[in-house]
Design a protein around this motif. Sequence first.
Motif, PDB file in Angstrom:
ATOM      1  N   ARG A   2       0.855  -1.187   0.000  1.00 36.00           N
ATOM      2  CA  ARG A   2       0.000   0.000   0.000  1.00 36.00           C
ATOM      3  C   ARG A   2       0.897   1.245   0.000  1.00 36.00           C
ATOM      4  O   ARG A   2       1.838   1.331   0.789  1.00 36.00           O
ATOM      5  CB  ARG A   2      -0.890   0.007   1.246  1.00 36.00           C
ATOM      6  N   LYS A   3       0.570   2.156  -0.910  1.00 37.15           N
ATOM      7  CA  LYS A   3       1.361   3.388  -0.952  1.00 37.15           C
ATOM      8  C   LYS A   3       0.733   4.415  -0.023  1.00 37.15           C
ATOM      9  O   LYS A   3      -0.500   4.443   0.126  1.00 37.15           O
ATOM     10  CB  LYS A   3       1.378   3.940  -2.371  1.00 37.15           C
ATOM     11  N   TYR A   4       1.550   5.261   0.571  1.00 37.97           N
ATOM     12  CA  TYR A   4       1.026   6.376   1.371  1.00 37.97           C
ATOM     13  C   TYR A   4       0.483   7.440   0.420  1.00 37.97           C
ATOM     14  O   TYR A   4       1.169   7.847  -0.518  1.00 37.97           O
ATOM     15  CB  TYR A   4       2.129   6.977   2.238  1.00 37.97           C
ATOM     16  N   LYS A   5      -0.762   7.855   0.689  1.00 36.36           N
ATOM     17  CA  LYS A   5      -1.407   8.882  -0.155  1.00 36.36           C
ATOM     18  C   LYS A   5      -0.943  10.272   0.270  1.00 36.36           C
ATOM     19  O   LYS A   5      -0.944  10.594   1.465  1.00 36.36           O
ATOM     20  CB  LYS A   5      -2.935   8.823   0.044  1.00 36.36           C
ATOM     21  N   VAL A   6      -0.591  11.102  -0.698  1.00 35.99           N
ATOM     22  CA  VAL A   6      -0.048  12.438  -0.395  1.00 35.99           C
ATOM     23  C   VAL A   6      -0.915  13.520  -1.037  1.00 35.99           C
ATOM     24  O   VAL A   6      -1.312  13.392  -2.202  1.00 35.99           O
ATOM     25  CB  VAL A   6       1.393  12.591  -0.946  1.00 35.99           C
ATOM     26  N   LEU A   7      -1.186  14.568  -0.258  1.00 32.99           N
ATOM     27  CA  LEU A   7      -1.784  15.787  -0.811  1.00 32.99           C
ATOM     28  C   LEU A   7      -0.711  16.875  -0.779  1.00 32.99           C
ATOM     29  O   LEU A   7      -0.069  17.073   0.263  1.00 32.99           O
ATOM     30  CB  LEU A   7      -2.987  16.215   0.040  1.00 32.99           C
ATOM     31  N   VAL A   8      -0.487  17.553  -1.892  1.00 32.21           N
ATOM     32  CA  VAL A   8       0.490  18.651  -1.926  1.00 32.21           C
ATOM     33  C   VAL A   8      -0.254  19.960  -2.196  1.00 32.21           C
ATOM     34  O   VAL A   8      -0.986  20.074  -3.186  1.00 32.21           O
ATOM     35  CB  VAL A   8       1.587  18.429  -2.990  1.00 32.21           C
ATOM     36  N   VAL A   9      -0.062  20.928  -1.317  1.00 34.70           N
ATOM     37  CA  VAL A   9      -0.733  22.223  -1.430  1.00 34.70           C
ATOM     38  C   VAL A   9       0.304  23.286  -1.805  1.00 34.70           C
ATOM     39  O   VAL A   9       1.335  23.406  -1.130  1.00 34.70           O
ATOM     40  CB  VAL A   9      -1.410  22.605  -0.096  1.00 34.70           C
ATOM     41  N   GLY A  10       0.014  24.069  -2.851  1.00 36.77           N
ATOM     42  CA  GLY A  10       0.958  25.089  -3.328  1.00 36.77           C
ATOM     43  C   GLY A  10       1.825  24.477  -4.415  1.00 36.77           C
ATOM     44  O   GLY A  10       2.786  23.766  -4.130  1.00 36.77           O
ATOM     45  N   MET A  11       1.472  24.704  -5.680  1.00 28.24           N
ATOM     46  CA  MET A  11       2.188  24.055  -6.779  1.00 28.24           C
ATOM     47  C   MET A  11       3.209  25.003  -7.416  1.00 28.24           C
ATOM     48  O   MET A  11       3.366  25.057  -8.639  1.00 28.24           O
ATOM     49  CB  MET A  11       1.197  23.541  -7.835  1.00 28.24           C
ATOM     50  N   GLY A  12       3.896  25.770  -6.588  1.00 31.01           N
ATOM     51  CA  GLY A  12       4.991  26.616  -7.064  1.00 31.01           C
ATOM     52  C   GLY A  12       6.263  25.791  -7.147  1.00 31.01           C
ATOM     53  O   GLY A  12       6.223  24.559  -7.268  1.00 31.01           O
ATOM     54  N   PRO A  26       8.643   4.758  -4.443  1.00 30.77           N
ATOM     55  CA  PRO A  26       7.595   3.721  -4.518  1.00 30.77           C
ATOM     56  C   PRO A  26       6.692   3.650  -3.292  1.00 30.77           C
ATOM     57  O   PRO A  26       5.623   3.040  -3.356  1.00 30.77           O
ATOM     58  CB  PRO A  26       8.398   2.418  -4.665  1.00 30.77           C
ATOM     59  N   LYS A  27       7.078   4.280  -2.191  1.00 28.34           N
ATOM     60  CA  LYS A  27       6.242   4.263  -0.982  1.00 28.34           C
ATOM     61  C   LYS A  27       5.116   5.298  -1.030  1.00 28.34           C
ATOM     62  O   LYS A  27       4.243   5.301  -0.168  1.00 28.34           O
ATOM     63  CB  LYS A  27       7.096   4.542   0.259  1.00 28.34           C
ATOM     64  N   PHE A  28       5.164   6.229  -1.995  1.00 30.05           N
ATOM     65  CA  PHE A  28       4.198   7.338  -1.998  1.00 30.05           C
ATOM     66  C   PHE A  28       3.481   7.475  -3.346  1.00 30.05           C
ATOM     67  O   PHE A  28       4.029   7.130  -4.390  1.00 30.05           O
ATOM     68  CB  PHE A  28       4.912   8.671  -1.706  1.00 30.05           C
ATOM     69  N   GLN A  29       2.278   8.030  -3.282  1.00 28.72           N
ATOM     70  CA  GLN A  29       1.533   8.375  -4.491  1.00 28.72           C
ATOM     71  C   GLN A  29       0.870   9.723  -4.244  1.00 28.72           C
ATOM     72  O   GLN A  29       0.146   9.881  -3.244  1.00 28.72           O
ATOM     73  CB  GLN A  29       0.451   7.322  -4.734  1.00 28.72           C
TER      74      GLN A  29
END
Length: 357
Positions: A2-12, A26-29
């Motif tokens: 299972r990959k850790y789900k990531v939210l990224v805020v601020g796409m600069g 490979p651990k993150f998506q």
Amino acid sequence: MRKYKVLVVGMGKRGMHHATSFNANPKFQVAGICDIDPARLDAAAAKLGNPEKGSDAAALAKAVKPDVFCFCTLPNLRTPMIQAAIDSGAKLIAFEKPVALTSAELFTIRDLVQKSGVKAVVSHQHRYGDHYRKVKEIVGSGALGRVHTVYGAATGWMTHMLSHLIDYTCWFNEYVPGTWAMGQAAGRVKLADNHPSPDYIAGFVQFANGVRGIYECGAGAPDQPDVPRWWGKCRMGAQGTEGFAEVLTNGGWRAVTKSGGYQSGEGIMNYDHDMPPYIQEMADWLDNDRQPHQCNFEHACLGAEIMLALQRSAAEGGQVALPLNQGVDEQALLKAKIADRPVLVSFEQNKKEFGLP
Ligand SMILES: NC(=O)c1ccc[n+]([C@@H]2O[C@H](COP(=O)([O-])OP(=O)(O)OC[C@H]3O[C@@H](n4cnc5c(N)ncnc54)[C@H](O)[C@@H]3O)[C@@H](O)[C@H]2O)c1
């Protein structure tokens, strides 16, 4: 797996560095991205495998339910993002330096993080440069004898650079807390910047193990003539009874020790090199509570208190005891107290960078 789900805020700039590096591990998506600029958001989505998109970080976090809530917005935005991360049930918050612009906000977010029990990391990732690691290795080996002084200087202004200088020198000094700080500041040009700062700040720190910290940041800080790139003109090091070791952000490392003589080596700050281990340590910490990230929030807060104590001293005079016992607005203090006289620069190029005639 299972990959850790990531939210990224601020796409600069930094949001893209983070999102790309998460997806490369490979651990993150990256499952969600957020920005208030729709064009930026669309361009980012196309490069990141078209994750969920949104302009409201709190709402998107509730929908995506990320394991990691990462935000790379400018320094004026901290408390609402930390709150949104905690409300979404994220296990780890990753955010950019500086920790906070004021001690009032530092205390607020520290309370939120501590009460919720969420893990948090702050991006002081230059340390993964081979030249930074080499200096840390020499300092930690005992080759300098008794370390009595750590120091950091950068021509870039405070809210960009001081957090880095303090964090890496605290790393050299094993994150022993400061007991007091005393500083001076000059020049009002960059108070209006999106990284609001006096044009020059300098000061001293007493650490609990007797080590002295010496810092300076901005237009009055010395040139590092060996480093051509202006933002890379940063020098951090440690001196002991038997030698010294120091790193130049874009100019390698050098050391003189009693047993080893003069040594030096290459190294430049490079996001592609420094981000992967920074991201990997997040996976290691999520997998194992007993393997905390080097850039953990607790470490970053020690540095943030020192940085804010220097500012408070610059505004109010005298020594400021650490830990800080009261949250105040250091930005307002600096704006009220810094004299309306132009900063005096240490070399010609700083005039241009600070908008001076
Ligand atoms: N660690 C490092 O080496 C390093 C290097 C450069 C910058 N930084 C830090 O990274 C942070 C971001 O810097 P940057 O250069 O990426 O800035 P940037 O201006 O390129 O990006 C910031 C982004 O945040 C977005 N944003 C603003 N308000 C928002 C909101 N409410 N919700 C969602 N998105 C919002 C903006 O539209 C912009 O796209 C700063 O704190 C800076 O100090 C760190």
